[in-house]
Design a protein around this motif. Structure first.
Motif, PDB file in Angstrom:
ATOM      1  N   GLU A 226       1.275  -2.970  -2.359  1.00 36.76           N
ATOM      2  CA  GLU A 226       0.378  -4.249  -2.778  1.00 36.76           C
ATOM      3  C   GLU A 226       0.845  -4.655  -4.184  1.00 36.76           C
ATOM      4  O   GLU A 226       0.763  -5.625  -4.711  1.00 36.76           O
ATOM      5  CB  GLU A 226      -0.934  -4.163  -2.952  1.00 36.76           C
ATOM      6  CG  GLU A 226      -1.593  -4.054  -1.225  1.00 36.76           C
ATOM      7  CD  GLU A 226      -3.240  -3.922  -1.018  1.00 36.76           C
ATOM      8  OE1 GLU A 226      -3.805  -4.471  -2.207  1.00 36.76           O
ATOM      9  OE2 GLU A 226      -3.513  -3.315  -0.036  1.00 36.76           O
ATOM     10  N   ALA A 227       0.663  -3.629  -5.202  1.00 33.80           N
ATOM     11  CA  ALA A 227       1.129  -3.741  -6.908  1.00 33.80           C
ATOM     12  C   ALA A 227       2.368  -4.440  -6.940  1.00 33.80           C
ATOM     13  O   ALA A 227       2.702  -5.236  -7.825  1.00 33.80           O
ATOM     14  CB  ALA A 227       0.734  -2.451  -7.548  1.00 33.80           C
ATOM     15  N   ALA A 228       3.425  -3.733  -6.067  1.00 28.19           N
ATOM     16  CA  ALA A 228       4.782  -4.225  -6.112  1.00 28.19           C
ATOM     17  C   ALA A 228       5.012  -5.555  -5.913  1.00 28.19           C
ATOM     18  O   ALA A 228       5.581  -6.506  -6.412  1.00 28.19           O
ATOM     19  CB  ALA A 228       5.805  -3.175  -5.379  1.00 28.19           C
ATOM     20  N   ARG A 229       4.113  -6.250  -4.563  1.00 26.48           N
ATOM     21  CA  ARG A 229       4.177  -7.190  -4.112  1.00 26.48           C
ATOM     22  C   ARG A 229       3.594  -8.197  -5.168  1.00 26.48           C
ATOM     23  O   ARG A 229       4.359  -9.338  -5.492  1.00 26.48           O
ATOM     24  CB  ARG A 229       3.596  -7.602  -2.836  1.00 26.48           C
ATOM     25  CG  ARG A 229       4.012  -8.802  -2.198  1.00 26.48           C
ATOM     26  CD  ARG A 229       3.226  -8.791  -0.882  1.00 26.48           C
ATOM     27  NE  ARG A 229       3.879  -7.906   0.087  1.00 26.48           N
ATOM     28  CZ  ARG A 229       5.123  -7.868   0.562  1.00 26.48           C
ATOM     29  NH1 ARG A 229       5.930  -8.646   0.123  1.00 26.48           N
ATOM     30  NH2 ARG A 229       5.434  -6.782   1.221  1.00 26.48           N
ATOM     31  N   ILE A 230       2.649  -7.994  -5.856  1.00 31.01           N
ATOM     32  CA  ILE A 230       1.990  -8.847  -7.072  1.00 31.01           C
ATOM     33  C   ILE A 230       2.984  -8.771  -8.045  1.00 31.01           C
ATOM     34  O   ILE A 230       2.860 -10.048  -8.619  1.00 31.01           O
ATOM     35  CB  ILE A 230       0.560  -8.511  -7.163  1.00 31.01           C
ATOM     36  CG1 ILE A 230      -0.515  -8.540  -6.065  1.00 31.01           C
ATOM     37  CG2 ILE A 230       0.047  -8.963  -8.664  1.00 31.01           C
ATOM     38  CD1 ILE A 230      -1.618  -7.627  -6.329  1.00 31.01           C
ATOM     39  N   GLY A 253      17.336  -2.850  -0.386  1.00 29.73           N
ATOM     40  CA  GLY A 253      16.744  -4.038  -0.021  1.00 29.73           C
ATOM     41  C   GLY A 253      15.236  -4.209  -0.191  1.00 29.73           C
ATOM     42  O   GLY A 253      14.718  -3.935  -1.226  1.00 29.73           O
ATOM     43  N   ASP A 254      14.466  -4.359   0.999  1.00 27.79           N
ATOM     44  CA  ASP A 254      13.023  -4.843   1.007  1.00 27.79           C
ATOM     45  C   ASP A 254      12.368  -3.585   0.481  1.00 27.79           C
ATOM     46  O   ASP A 254      12.691  -2.304   1.185  1.00 27.79           O
ATOM     47  CB  ASP A 254      12.369  -5.202   2.230  1.00 27.79           C
ATOM     48  CG  ASP A 254      11.166  -5.744   2.281  1.00 27.79           C
ATOM     49  OD1 ASP A 254      10.636  -6.464   1.697  1.00 27.79           O
ATOM     50  OD2 ASP A 254      10.513  -4.829   2.879  1.00 27.79           O
ATOM     51  N   PHE A 255      11.533  -3.788  -0.216  1.00 25.99           N
ATOM     52  CA  PHE A 255      10.967  -2.454  -1.044  1.00 25.99           C
ATOM     53  C   PHE A 255       9.942  -1.657  -0.233  1.00 25.99           C
ATOM     54  O   PHE A 255       9.641  -0.267  -0.175  1.00 25.99           O
ATOM     55  CB  PHE A 255      10.313  -2.862  -2.542  1.00 25.99           C
ATOM     56  CG  PHE A 255       8.941  -3.486  -2.205  1.00 25.99           C
ATOM     57  CD1 PHE A 255       7.605  -2.903  -1.822  1.00 25.99           C
ATOM     58  CD2 PHE A 255       8.863  -5.141  -2.553  1.00 25.99           C
ATOM     59  CE1 PHE A 255       6.560  -3.796  -1.673  1.00 25.99           C
ATOM     60  CE2 PHE A 255       7.770  -5.761  -2.542  1.00 25.99           C
ATOM     61  CZ  PHE A 255       6.650  -5.123  -1.878  1.00 25.99           C
ATOM     62  N   ILE A 256       9.454  -2.237   1.065  1.00 24.13           N
ATOM     63  CA  ILE A 256       8.813  -1.541   2.197  1.00 24.13           C
ATOM     64  C   ILE A 256       9.830  -1.233   3.241  1.00 24.13           C
ATOM     65  O   ILE A 256       9.881   0.134   3.531  1.00 24.13           O
ATOM     66  CB  ILE A 256       7.608  -2.320   2.859  1.00 24.13           C
ATOM     67  CG1 ILE A 256       6.547  -2.826   1.738  1.00 24.13           C
ATOM     68  CG2 ILE A 256       7.006  -1.912   4.011  1.00 24.13           C
ATOM     69  CD1 ILE A 256       5.534  -3.709   2.003  1.00 24.13           C
ATOM     70  N   GLU A 257      10.513  -2.316   3.829  1.00 23.87           N
ATOM     71  CA  GLU A 257      11.262  -1.628   4.972  1.00 23.87           C
ATOM     72  C   GLU A 257      12.340  -0.732   4.542  1.00 23.87           C
ATOM     73  O   GLU A 257      12.789   0.274   5.404  1.00 23.87           O
ATOM     74  CB  GLU A 257      12.054  -2.927   5.413  1.00 23.87           C
ATOM     75  CG  GLU A 257      11.083  -3.923   6.089  1.00 23.87           C
ATOM     76  CD  GLU A 257      10.148  -3.391   7.288  1.00 23.87           C
ATOM     77  OE1 GLU A 257      10.694  -2.612   8.123  1.00 23.87           O
ATOM     78  OE2 GLU A 257       8.694  -3.645   7.411  1.00 23.87           O
TER      79      GLU A 257
END
Length: 420
Positions: A226-230, A253-257
């Motif tokens: 959540e913090a990384a997205r913000i 790539g995407d920080f979650i996937e």
């Protein structure tokens, strides 16, 4: 009849500590499933960058005017940053990015500042000379919002002011976040002290539950993401390394996937099914995993599933920089017995104190021995029995049970035994 003795070299700082054990007492050497290196690390990184997971390529994200922040690990992590950066920079140059618009940021979290020599060594001489390299400053952070966990997202302004934020790091097990890597270089890596303390405070609520290491969906990981997205994290490049610190896989790539894909590699290599034994000898895997006791406790935690209740854990950790955290030192002085640390932590979260509680919890269940360069009094205050050598600790184990079976973990910082 002479006893057959098995000798096993274990990493200790940048050197070796020899373990000699009667073969009749040897249960197993718990090793990761490391396959032969078939491809150079640079090639693996290049392929990952050319085929990012759920993301455009970096060369398509940046342009000649883009201000780029590349977040890298600090000296307490074994990340081969000097090998990661050249292919990453090549990919950025492909999109027109310019050196003068790129900043490399060392993610310190609450760790100490590094010397210039350490910074140079981590990124490589050539890159240090041509690209601006700075260290995280937790006093220069800007509030961007708040996660659903109530953690304020206060991020280093030098990172926030960039158009493109890239995180690099090593994917490995983590006692609280499940795994390292991904958005962890934002929170806690380049966050304010207030954010970092808020992030860690939830650990006291989860402390009594099942171990969190090796769990991808832990609450801490959700908070991180959540913090990384913000914060606007655009892209990650994470590597998986073996016990020789060689790159064996890379994800981008995407920080979650991309992070989740990376955890699959880690699990396949480092989760090892075991039958618990009477004792375990665990080395952190040497420097930097055993730079101080604060870091070395991660290997202690990993060893726990490999030991029977009431058994012994012999931790082999140089601890050249001592305890490694002032609050941890303070709790070690003030908590007389393991129960004190555990109860105090349940009632009052204090960053650094969590390490005293982790060791205290283990000391209530097991006999803990420490082979290190710490003064004996320091080891004792941290709830360990200090010993000069692994043999001395084993003598104590065998004096109580001459038939005791012993597991050996040469890479405790990486390996996670899982009870069969």
């Amino acid at each position: 009849m002479t006893e057959n003795i098995k000798t096993i070299p274990l990493a200790f700082g940048s050197g070796i500590s020899e373990l000699s054990i009667p073969e009749k007492n040897m249960s197993s050497i718990i090793l990761p499933s490391e396959s032969e290196i078939k491809e150079e690390g640079a090639s693996l990184i290049k392929k990952a960058l050319e085929n990012p997971i759920k993301s455009k390529r970096l060369s398509e994200i940046v342009n000649p005017d883009s201000r780029v922040a590349i977040i890298v690990s600090d000296v307490t992590r074994p990340t081969p940053t000097a090998k990661i950066l050249p292919p990453l920079l090549e990919e950025l140059y492909l999109g027109g990015a310019k050196n003068e618009n790129i900043t490399i940021v060392f993610a310190l979290g609450l760790h100490r500042l590094q010397t210039e020599e350490e910074c140079r060594c981590l990124v490589g001489e050539e890159i240090f000379e041509k690209i601006r390299c700075i260290q995280h400053d937790r006093k220069r952070c800007r509030l961007l919002g708040e996660t659903s966990f109530g953690t304020p997202v206060e991020v280093f302004e030098e990172v926030v002011d960039c158009d493109v934020i890239i995180s690099t790091g090593t994917l490995e097990f983590h006692y609280y976040a499940g795994y390292g890597g991904g958005g962890k270089s934002i929170l806690p890596g380049v966050s304010s002290e207030k954010s970092i303390l808020s992030f860690h405070s939830f650990y006291s609520k989860l402390f009594e539950g099942d171990p969190l290491s090796g769990r991808a969906g832990s609450p801490a990981r959700q908070n991180i993401e959540e913090a990384a997205r913000i914060a606007g994290l655009n892209f990650i490049l994470n590597v998986i390394i073996n016990s020789k610190k060689e790159i064996v896989a890379a994800v981008a790539g995407d920080f979650i996937e991309a992070h989740r894909k990376g955890t699959e590699y880690v699990d396949a290599m480092y989760k090892v099914p075991v039958e618990p034994a009477d004792a375990v000898v665990v080395s952190c895997g040497g420097f930097p995993k055993d730079i101080n006791l604060y870091q070395a406790t991660k290997s202690l935690e990993h060893a726990i599933p490999a030991v029977k209740e009431g058994g012994s854990i012999i931790l082999v950790a140089e601890c050249a920089e001592g305890i490694g955290n002032k609050v941890y030192e303070c709790w070690n002085r003030e908590c007389r017995v393991p129960e004190d640390a555990v109860e105090r932590f349940k009632n009052c979260f204090e960053f650094g104190g969590h390490k005293a509680a982790i060791v205290g919890r283990a000391a209530k269940e097991f006999k803990l021995y420490l082979v290190s360069k710490l003064p004996e009094a320091e080891s004792e205050k941290a709830f360990f029995t200090p010993v000069e050598s692994i043999e001395e600790a084993l003598e104590k184990v065998f004096s109580e049970n001459p038939e005791a079976k012993v597991h050996v973990m040469p890479d405790g910082g990486w390996t996670l035994p899982v009870k069969r």
